[in-house]
Design a protein around this motif. Structure first.
Motif, PDB file in Angstrom:
ATOM      1  N   ARG A 107       0.870  -1.187   0.000  1.00  0.00           N
ATOM      2  CA  ARG A 107       0.000   0.000   0.000  1.00  0.00           C
ATOM      3  C   ARG A 107       0.900   1.227   0.000  1.00  0.00           C
ATOM      4  O   ARG A 107       1.862   1.298   0.759  1.00  0.00           O
ATOM      5  N   ASN A 108       0.574   2.180  -0.843  1.00  0.00           N
ATOM      6  CA  ASN A 108       1.325   3.435  -0.929  1.00  0.00           C
ATOM      7  C   ASN A 108       2.834   3.180  -1.055  1.00  0.00           C
ATOM      8  O   ASN A 108       3.634   3.843  -0.405  1.00  0.00           O
ATOM      9  N   HIS A 115       3.553  -4.135   3.728  1.00  0.00           N
ATOM     10  CA  HIS A 115       2.963  -4.242   5.058  1.00  0.00           C
ATOM     11  C   HIS A 115       2.709  -5.721   5.337  1.00  0.00           C
ATOM     12  O   HIS A 115       2.215  -6.433   4.461  1.00  0.00           O
ATOM     13  N   GLU A 136      -8.505  -3.268   4.599  1.00  0.00           N
ATOM     14  CA  GLU A 136      -7.330  -2.647   3.968  1.00  0.00           C
ATOM     15  C   GLU A 136      -6.836  -3.492   2.804  1.00  0.00           C
ATOM     16  O   GLU A 136      -6.253  -2.977   1.852  1.00  0.00           O
ATOM     17  N   ALA A 185      -8.137  -2.744  -0.452  1.00  0.00           N
ATOM     18  CA  ALA A 185      -7.616  -1.479  -0.991  1.00  0.00           C
ATOM     19  C   ALA A 185      -6.150  -1.577  -1.413  1.00  0.00           C
ATOM     20  O   ALA A 185      -5.588  -0.607  -1.915  1.00  0.00           O
ATOM     21  N   ALA A 186      -5.549  -2.752  -1.199  1.00  0.00           N
ATOM     22  CA  ALA A 186      -4.108  -2.878  -1.477  1.00  0.00           C
ATOM     23  C   ALA A 186      -3.828  -2.824  -2.975  1.00  0.00           C
ATOM     24  O   ALA A 186      -4.692  -3.116  -3.809  1.00  0.00           O
ATOM     25  N   ASP A 187      -2.593  -2.441  -3.312  1.00  0.00           N
ATOM     26  CA  ASP A 187      -2.170  -2.413  -4.719  1.00  0.00           C
ATOM     27  C   ASP A 187      -1.644  -3.778  -5.164  1.00  0.00           C
ATOM     28  O   ASP A 187      -1.704  -4.134  -6.335  1.00  0.00           O
ATOM     29  N   GLY A 219      -5.442  -4.504  -6.523  1.00  0.00           N
ATOM     30  CA  GLY A 219      -4.801  -3.669  -7.553  1.00  0.00           C
ATOM     31  C   GLY A 219      -5.429  -3.985  -8.904  1.00  0.00           C
ATOM     32  O   GLY A 219      -6.642  -3.956  -9.060  1.00  0.00           O
TER      33      GLY A 219
END
Ligand code: PLP
Length: 306
Positions: A199-200, A204, A241, A244-246, A269
């Motif tokens: 993420r970003n 993680h 989360e 929402a991860a890439d 993603g």
């Protein structure tokens, strides 16, 4: 693929069919065993088979025997010799998955602590399609075991009733694998692997208090990723989360590094293996196959021991 023809039982190489224990032994009756799954990788250029991070696997196995209060905690040298003798008896010169189990033998009651046995075997393993193509994963309806129930950081045979239930549920529902949540509903791990997401621009992964096995591959990934300049954050992770991860991937000795393409049929993603995942895979396979020489201490050569 079948197990190789020779196994090791209590330090002796024996034919597969003779590697037997009593049906009423403590491991059969009560699940009183701890085990390791390791890998050995063949490097054709160096004509060598390397066992990956043997020391760390043996340390974890000894820790498990201690926590199960076995009256024998085998010395690392004895276990290493048992494993290597077995590999050599099988004349293995190809990639293999290795399994070692320290188990409660005998025919005694629940609180027995011995006698303790050790078994080792090898299963040749061709490259995995999931590493290349990625996998589809579901969140399990089964919660992950917690530290004060059956500690996940002890790789005990009994724990895997939890993993097996979760894995079977996922397969019944058409998924390749399963992501388990802690009793608090936070992301824990898979049935045989630890979890990473991007993420970003950072990696993680659930921290070691998220009811995970303290995975040797997880530690390897963290070290290699940091050496490549990536940021790695170990923390509590929420289920939502992950949607929402890439990128996301599994890591484990058996799983290696597998891209996770979807979770609960939502694309992670782009729904294809991500570039950071591919970078981690490249560094990982260079390390385990003995092509990068940055961590020679991680490799135990089978045929030319130093
Ligand atoms: C539940 C679970 N988590 C994580 C892992 C990964 O651990 P390691 O990297 O030490 O193989 C495994 C693999 O054995 C596992 O069974």
């Amino acid at each position: 693929m079948p197990t190789s023809p020779f196994m090791s039982l209590n330090g002796r190489v024996v034919p597969y069919a003779e590697c037997t224990i009593h049906a009423f032994s403590g491991v059969v009756k009560y699940g009183a065993g701890v085990f390791e799954g390791l890998r050995a990788y063949w490097n054709a250029e160096r004509e060598e088979l390397f066992v990956f991070r043997l020391k760390e696997h043996l340390d974890r196995l000894r820790y498990g025997m201690k926590v199960l209060r076995f009256d024998t905690v085998f010395e690392a040298d004895f276990m290493a010799k048992s494993l290597l003798d077995m590999i050599r008896a099988n004349a293995l010169r190809e990639n293999a998955h290795l399994r070692m189990i320290a188990f409660l033998d005998g025919d005694d009651e629940l609180a027995a602590t011995g006698p303790v046995g050790l078994v080792c075997g090898a299963i040749p393993r061709p490259p995995s399609k999931a590493v290349l193509d990625g996998v589809h994963v579901a969140v399990s309806t089964y919660g992950r075991l917690s530290d004060n129930v059956l500690p996940p950081r002890v790789k005990s045979t009994a724990n895997y009733v939890n993993n097996r239930a979760a894995e079977m549920e996922a397969k019944r529902n058409g998924y390749n694998g399963v992501l388990m949540l802690t009793g608090q509903g936070k992301v824990s791990e898979g049935s045989g692997a630890c979890f990473f997401m991007v993420r970003n621009g950072a990696l993680h992964t659930p921290d070691v208090a998220s009811d995970i096995l303290e995975s040797i591959t997880r530690d390897t990934v963290i070290q290699l990723a940091r050496e490549m300049g990536m940021t790695v954050i170990e923390r509590t992770i929420d289920r939502h989360e992950v949607y929402a991860a890439d990128e996301a991937f599994w890591c484990g000795s058996g799983f290696e590094i597998q891209p996770i393409l979807t979770l609960d049929r939502l694309a992670i993603g782009t729904g294809t293996p991500g570039s950071m995942t591919r970078d981690v895979q490249r560094a990982y396979f260079a390390a385990v196959e003995g092509r990068s020489n940055t961590h020679p201490d991680w490799l135990t050569p089978v045929w030319a021991p130093t």
